[in-house]
Design a protein around this motif. Structure first.
Motif, PDB file in Angstrom:
ATOM      1  N   HIS A   1       0.836  -1.202   0.000  1.00 28.49           N
ATOM      2  CA  HIS A   1       0.000   0.000   0.000  1.00 28.49           C
ATOM      3  C   HIS A   1       0.877   1.261   0.000  1.00 28.49           C
TER       4      HIS A   1
ATOM      5  N   PRO B   1      -2.954  10.915   5.863  1.00 25.82           N
ATOM      6  CA  PRO B   1      -3.856  10.191   4.963  1.00 25.82           C
ATOM      7  C   PRO B   1      -4.215  11.022   3.736  1.00 25.82           C
TER       8      PRO B   1
ATOM      9  N   TYR C   1      -2.444   3.998  11.361  1.00 23.95           N
ATOM     10  CA  TYR C   1      -1.955   2.763  10.741  1.00 23.95           C
ATOM     11  C   TYR C   1      -2.594   1.532  11.387  1.00 23.95           C
TER      12      TYR C   1
ATOM     13  N   PHE D   1      -6.189   1.538  10.083  1.00 24.86           N
ATOM     14  CA  PHE D   1      -6.247   1.103   8.684  1.00 24.86           C
ATOM     15  C   PHE D   1      -6.071  -0.413   8.589  1.00 24.86           C
TER      16      PHE D   1
ATOM     17  N   GLN E   1      -8.654  -3.207   7.001  1.00 23.56           N
ATOM     18  CA  GLN E   1      -8.220  -4.218   6.032  1.00 23.56           C
ATOM     19  C   GLN E   1      -8.550  -5.621   6.541  1.00 23.56           C
TER      20      GLN E   1
END
Ligand SMILES: [Zn+2]
Length: 225
Positions: free
Chosen positions: A151, A157, A198, A201, A205
């Motif tokens: 990624h 962001p 992080y 995120f 995911q």
């Protein structure tokens, strides 16, 4: 406890880490902190299950000594070997000719004979990251290795068009990832930025694939047998 929003995982999970146990994996990032942000959990997982993981950092553009120390600490936390490709002082990737950059990365492939290479994505928006991605592409001619993109990495962001087609369950290594990211104090705490996005995120995911935390990969090529 299973929650209504959790997805059911049907195919038997196969550990990506066991695929590379006893082999060498090379992760390539443009700068210190890119690898920790992009695939810190994956690298720690591979290392824990027996892979020799080499974190190749292409360049340190400034604050060389500080960022070198942070890179060493990040790699140490993840249990990986650190290799600075353009070492000896601050250098910018865009100052290096494309052919020389490819030559540098060819050398990495020849030296380490990796079973897998993970690097930046063509969806990245940082020019240094794109230069590394583009220079990695031709190294595929030298030997077969699995080739993945991670990624796009950033400290703030931003909208990007990256669409993973494989996910690594990093639930066991999310804490190591977060610890390794915060080792780069000059990029986060030192600039008033927090790193919690992080973790959030990775959680989003993970929810997509039925685990608590995950990192997404774009498979460039992978041999299935
Ligand atoms: Zn970077």
């Amino acid at each position: 406890m299973k929650r209504a929003c959790d997805v059911e995982v049907r195919p038997a999970k196969q550990s990506i880490a066991s695929r590379y146990a006893g082999k060498t994996v090379v992760a390539i990032g443009a700068h210190p902190d890119d690898l920790e942000i992009g695939i810190g959990g994956t690298l720690a997982k591979m290392q824990r299950e027996g892979a020799h993981v080499v974190m190749c950092v292409a360049s340190i553009p400034k604050d060389y000594d500080v960022r070198l120390a942070e890179a060493k600490r990040g790699a140490e936390i993840l249990g990986c070997e650190l290799k600075i490709l353009m070492d000896g002082g601050p250098q910018r990737i865009e100052d290096v000719k494309t052919c020389d950059l490819v030559g540098l990365l060819d050398g990495v492939i020849r030296d380490y004979k990796p079973a897998a290479v993970l690097t930046h994505s063509k969806a990245d928006f940082h020019n240094d990251h794109l230069l590394i991605y583009n220079a990695c592409l031709p190294t595929q001619r030298l030997a077969y290795f699995d080739f993945f993109s991670y990624h796009p990495t950033n400290c703030r962001p931003v909208p990007i068009a990256f669409h993973p087609n494989a996910y690594v369950d990093i639930s066991d290594t999310i804490d190591a990832k977060m610890h390794a990211i915060t080792a780069h104090g000059s990029q986060f705490g030192g600039r008033g930025l927090d790193t919690e996005m992080y973790r959030e995120f990775a959680h989003v995911q993970g929810r997509m694939v039925g685990c608590t935390y995950a990192e997404g990969l774009d498979v460039q090529r992978m041999l299935l047998v």
